[in-house]
Design a protein around this motif. Structure first.
Motif, PDB file in Angstrom:
ATOM      1  N   ALA A 176      11.946   2.166   5.400  1.00  0.00           N
ATOM      2  CA  ALA A 176      13.135   1.940   4.558  1.00  0.00           C
ATOM      3  C   ALA A 176      12.813   2.242   3.098  1.00  0.00           C
ATOM      4  O   ALA A 176      13.600   2.886   2.389  1.00  0.00           O
ATOM      5  CB  ALA A 176      13.621   0.490   4.716  1.00  0.00           C
ATOM      6  N   HIS A 177      11.649   1.783   2.654  1.00  0.00           N
ATOM      7  CA  HIS A 177      11.220   2.066   1.276  1.00  0.00           C
ATOM      8  C   HIS A 177      11.125   3.570   1.051  1.00  0.00           C
ATOM      9  O   HIS A 177      11.552   4.093   0.019  1.00  0.00           O
ATOM     10  CB  HIS A 177       9.870   1.398   1.002  1.00  0.00           C
ATOM     11  CG  HIS A 177       9.281   1.781  -0.327  1.00  0.00           C
ATOM     12  ND1 HIS A 177       9.701   1.223  -1.523  1.00  0.00           N
ATOM     13  CD2 HIS A 177       8.329   2.696  -0.655  1.00  0.00           C
ATOM     14  CE1 HIS A 177       9.026   1.768  -2.521  1.00  0.00           C
ATOM     15  NE2 HIS A 177       8.182   2.653  -2.016  1.00  0.00           N
ATOM     16  N   HIS A 178      10.579   4.250   2.040  1.00  0.00           N
ATOM     17  CA  HIS A 178      10.447   5.701   1.891  1.00  0.00           C
ATOM     18  C   HIS A 178      11.802   6.389   1.833  1.00  0.00           C
ATOM     19  O   HIS A 178      12.012   7.330   1.053  1.00  0.00           O
ATOM     20  CB  HIS A 178       9.603   6.287   3.030  1.00  0.00           C
ATOM     21  CG  HIS A 178       9.574   7.781   3.006  1.00  0.00           C
ATOM     22  ND1 HIS A 178      10.324   8.566   3.847  1.00  0.00           N
ATOM     23  CD2 HIS A 178       8.929   8.641   2.184  1.00  0.00           C
ATOM     24  CE1 HIS A 178      10.123   9.839   3.567  1.00  0.00           C
ATOM     25  NE2 HIS A 178       9.275   9.911   2.566  1.00  0.00           N
ATOM     26  N   ARG A 179      12.740   5.923   2.670  1.00  0.00           N
ATOM     27  CA  ARG A 179      14.078   6.526   2.646  1.00  0.00           C
ATOM     28  C   ARG A 179      14.723   6.344   1.267  1.00  0.00           C
ATOM     29  O   ARG A 179      15.391   7.235   0.762  1.00  0.00           O
ATOM     30  CB  ARG A 179      14.972   5.885   3.717  1.00  0.00           C
ATOM     31  CG  ARG A 179      14.766   6.479   5.118  1.00  0.00           C
ATOM     32  CD  ARG A 179      15.865   6.039   6.093  1.00  0.00           C
ATOM     33  NE  ARG A 179      15.868   4.601   6.329  1.00  0.00           N
ATOM     34  CZ  ARG A 179      15.125   3.991   7.252  1.00  0.00           C
ATOM     35  NH1 ARG A 179      14.292   4.683   8.016  1.00  0.00           N
ATOM     36  NH2 ARG A 179      15.202   2.687   7.411  1.00  0.00           N
ATOM     37  N   GLU A 180      14.452   5.184   0.646  1.00  0.00           N
ATOM     38  CA  GLU A 180      15.048   4.896  -0.657  1.00  0.00           C
ATOM     39  C   GLU A 180      14.366   5.666  -1.787  1.00  0.00           C
ATOM     40  O   GLU A 180      15.013   6.179  -2.686  1.00  0.00           O
ATOM     41  CB  GLU A 180      14.900   3.393  -0.949  1.00  0.00           C
ATOM     42  CG  GLU A 180      16.215   2.653  -1.086  1.00  0.00           C
ATOM     43  CD  GLU A 180      15.954   1.175  -1.314  1.00  0.00           C
ATOM     44  OE1 GLU A 180      15.877   0.784  -2.484  1.00  0.00           O
ATOM     45  OE2 GLU A 180      15.779   0.430  -0.320  1.00  0.00           O
ATOM     46  N   HIS A 181      13.010   5.705  -1.713  1.00  0.00           N
ATOM     47  CA  HIS A 181      12.252   6.215  -2.866  1.00  0.00           C
ATOM     48  C   HIS A 181      11.500   7.512  -2.570  1.00  0.00           C
ATOM     49  O   HIS A 181      10.973   8.131  -3.482  1.00  0.00           O
ATOM     50  CB  HIS A 181      11.244   5.164  -3.328  1.00  0.00           C
ATOM     51  CG  HIS A 181      11.891   3.865  -3.694  1.00  0.00           C
ATOM     52  ND1 HIS A 181      12.497   3.646  -4.920  1.00  0.00           N
ATOM     53  CD2 HIS A 181      12.075   2.722  -2.989  1.00  0.00           C
ATOM     54  CE1 HIS A 181      13.007   2.429  -4.951  1.00  0.00           C
ATOM     55  NE2 HIS A 181      12.767   1.826  -3.786  1.00  0.00           N
ATOM     56  N   GLY A 199       0.819  -1.208   0.000  1.00  0.00           N
ATOM     57  CA  GLY A 199       0.000   0.000   0.000  1.00  0.00           C
ATOM     58  C   GLY A 199       0.852   1.257   0.000  1.00  0.00           C
ATOM     59  O   GLY A 199       0.546   2.236  -0.697  1.00  0.00           O
ATOM     60  N   ALA A 200       1.943   1.223   0.763  1.00  0.00           N
ATOM     61  CA  ALA A 200       2.817   2.389   0.842  1.00  0.00           C
ATOM     62  C   ALA A 200       3.455   2.675  -0.521  1.00  0.00           C
ATOM     63  O   ALA A 200       3.567   3.836  -0.943  1.00  0.00           O
ATOM     64  CB  ALA A 200       3.893   2.165   1.901  1.00  0.00           C
ATOM     65  N   GLU A 201       3.887   1.612  -1.202  1.00  0.00           N
ATOM     66  CA  GLU A 201       4.484   1.791  -2.538  1.00  0.00           C
ATOM     67  C   GLU A 201       3.493   2.478  -3.477  1.00  0.00           C
ATOM     68  O   GLU A 201       3.838   3.421  -4.200  1.00  0.00           O
ATOM     69  CB  GLU A 201       4.904   0.429  -3.107  1.00  0.00           C
ATOM     70  CG  GLU A 201       6.112  -0.178  -2.387  1.00  0.00           C
ATOM     71  CD  GLU A 201       6.386  -1.640  -2.771  1.00  0.00           C
ATOM     72  OE1 GLU A 201       7.456  -2.144  -2.385  1.00  0.00           O
ATOM     73  OE2 GLU A 201       5.519  -2.274  -3.426  1.00  0.00           O
ATOM     74  N   ALA A 202       2.249   1.990  -3.446  1.00  0.00           N
ATOM     75  CA  ALA A 202       1.233   2.564  -4.332  1.00  0.00           C
ATOM     76  C   ALA A 202       0.933   4.011  -3.951  1.00  0.00           C
ATOM     77  O   ALA A 202       0.770   4.877  -4.823  1.00  0.00           O
ATOM     78  CB  ALA A 202      -0.045   1.711  -4.260  1.00  0.00           C
ATOM     79  N   ALA A 203       0.875   4.283  -2.651  1.00  0.00           N
ATOM     80  CA  ALA A 203       0.555   5.636  -2.192  1.00  0.00           C
ATOM     81  C   ALA A 203       1.651   6.623  -2.576  1.00  0.00           C
ATOM     82  O   ALA A 203       1.385   7.726  -3.071  1.00  0.00           O
ATOM     83  CB  ALA A 203       0.354   5.628  -0.675  1.00  0.00           C
TER      84      ALA A 203
END
Lengths: 314, 314
Positions: free
Chosen positions: A129-134, A86-90
């Motif tokens: 972690a995903h947010h820090r990367e992307h 969900g976070a990736e899509a958001a």
């Protein structure tokens, strides 16, 4: 602004009712809400459309809000996400921040997202972690955590306060921009609210987040007063208390934005929101969902004679 | 008991609706309320039956409550009186205390009782003098004053806080056992409540009385939290919020006793009241006034799982 009201009606309200509002009407309502001065709006959930078909167009809503490039959104677009997918899509869709619920009650966590609380915290760390990367190449500035059932659980009853604070510390360490506390069940009382938010502030300081209260037992605004005493300056609420509580016919689920704005402004706390524009957004909602119960007292009673907004009284 | 709830439904509730409850049913409801643990009940108004026919039997109600000499009332019988004539009748009938409203708003005072505020204070002094002369041979232990429109007025708007405190001092000097503050109009906010009750306590100390809040704008329990912070320990409320507010359909006039009991007990403040018995009294009310709207969230939502009364948690 002294206090930030985070409007959650398009997410918490719309996902609590059976009807589905069209993308066009959602965008119109959200724009009307923003026109009242709201600086934060949670516009939907990035969840499985099988579980919550009302939220299936969440990405479309976010993209539509960005589509008028000459008038970019003047508010933060929040979305609730239960997991990394969900976070990736958001983040891809262009939200300003993602908000992740983590339940303090083990039973509630398992039943709600089929994960233990520890598993949910681990997933939260992956989202950070995903947010820090992307996140850097997106609009997304941060990941918020909200501890649900923080004041009690309909399965477990009392939820241990040490456990809530312990979870908050772990979430802050995992990278949460802020960690808020949610009274998912309408169990909270003002003494408990003041105690827990005071501890939260002592433990995680500037990462201490906002309050999400339900009005199931009529205690919503009473709990806001206690949270203000503990230094809380961000509150979730829902226009018209949309999404009435199934346990209490006639009682709204979320606290009512209109009544909250009056409370805060009357106390001399600037919200940046104007009641006339907020009531205009309420009209948009009423037309979008004919017959849906709309709650709140201030919309019917009106502002007091001689009322002054905080910025006028200062 | 940490906090006294003064139930005003039989007075403020019943005089706000058009129907008239029979004396027998009033007595049954009042007895049921007392059985829940309420220690103070305002059972009616001694006013002109032309103005308020619903209250015409107030003396009969008081006498009926005393009629079972083997089970004398285990609660204080309060009655509202607007003038000396009413006080004489109330004391003669056997009330424990009389309660006299004095409006802080000059316009409200003239329109409501056709007297200036100073004239109302002078009449209050005459009531105290009458009580000093005749109270000793009656059940009546004292005269309470309640300052109405203390937080704002629908005619005048803002009411000067210095004026409210000044009136309170005069009433205390005139012989008031206590001087409370009433939010007649539903204008009050928690910051104002805390400020005014703190000043009241500073000025008249042990004669500082209770709070009477209306829920017209949904702020009733929020104002209770602020009043608690200022040391207030007596609150008026009405079972089921009886006597819904004409300005706000769906909003109760008085704060709802059921929701107030939950608020206080959950905060760890003993009220001496038990919810099951209070809900039994609500059933008596429902049967006495079929179809009348009954407000409150706790009666529908129930007490939280794991809830403990203050005396159990201590």
């Amino acid at each position: 602004m002294d206090v930030t009201i985070s409007e959650v009606g398009p997410r918490d309200g719309l996902q609590s009712i059976e009807r589905t509002m069209s993308t066009t009407l959602k965008v119109a309502w959200i724009r009307a809400l923003a026109a009242s001065g709201l600086r934060e709006i949670e516009v939907g959930s990035f969840v499985s459309p099988r579980l919550l078909p009302q939220m299936a167009d969440c990405g479309d809503v976010v993209r539509a809000l960005h589509s008028d490039t000459e008038n970019p959104p003047a508010f933060d677009i929040l979305a609730l996400v239960p997991n990394l997918k969900g976070a990736e899509a958001a983040i891809a869709a262009g939200v300003t921040r993602v908000s992740v619920p983590i339940s303090a009650s083990e039973t509630h966590s398992r039943r709600n997202i089929n994960r233990t609380t520890d598993e949910a915290i681990a997933e939260f760390a992956r989202i950070c972690a995903h947010h820090r990367e992307h996140g850097g190449v997106s609009e997304c500035t941060g990941v918020e955590a909200g501890i649900s059932t923080a004041f009690g659980c309909t399965y477990e009853g009392v939820v241990d306060e040490d456990r809530v604070i312990d979870i908050a510390v772990k979430l802050a360490e995992a990278g949460a921009e802020s960690v808020g506390l949610s009274d998912t069940t309408g169990y909270a009382n003002p003494a408990q609210v003041k105690r827990l938010f005071t501890r939260l502030d002592a433990e995680i300081g500037e990462r201490a987040g906002g309050a999400h209260f339900h009005n199931t037992r009529g205690q919503g605004l009473a709990n806001v007063v206690a949270a203000l005493e503990a230094g809380v300056r961000t509150f979730d609420s829902s226009q018209a208390g949309l999404g009435g509580c199934p346990y209490a016919p006639g009682a709204s689920g979320n606290i009512v934005t209109e009544d909250l704005v009056f409370l805060l402004e009357a106390m001399g706390l600037d919200t940046g929101i104007r009641m006339d524009a907020l009531l205009a957004a309420r009209d948009v909602l009423r037309e979008a969902l004919p017959g849906e119960p709309l709650y709140g007292n201030v919309p019917d009673a009106g502002l007091p004679l001689g009322f002054r907004y905080a910025h006028e009284a200062a």
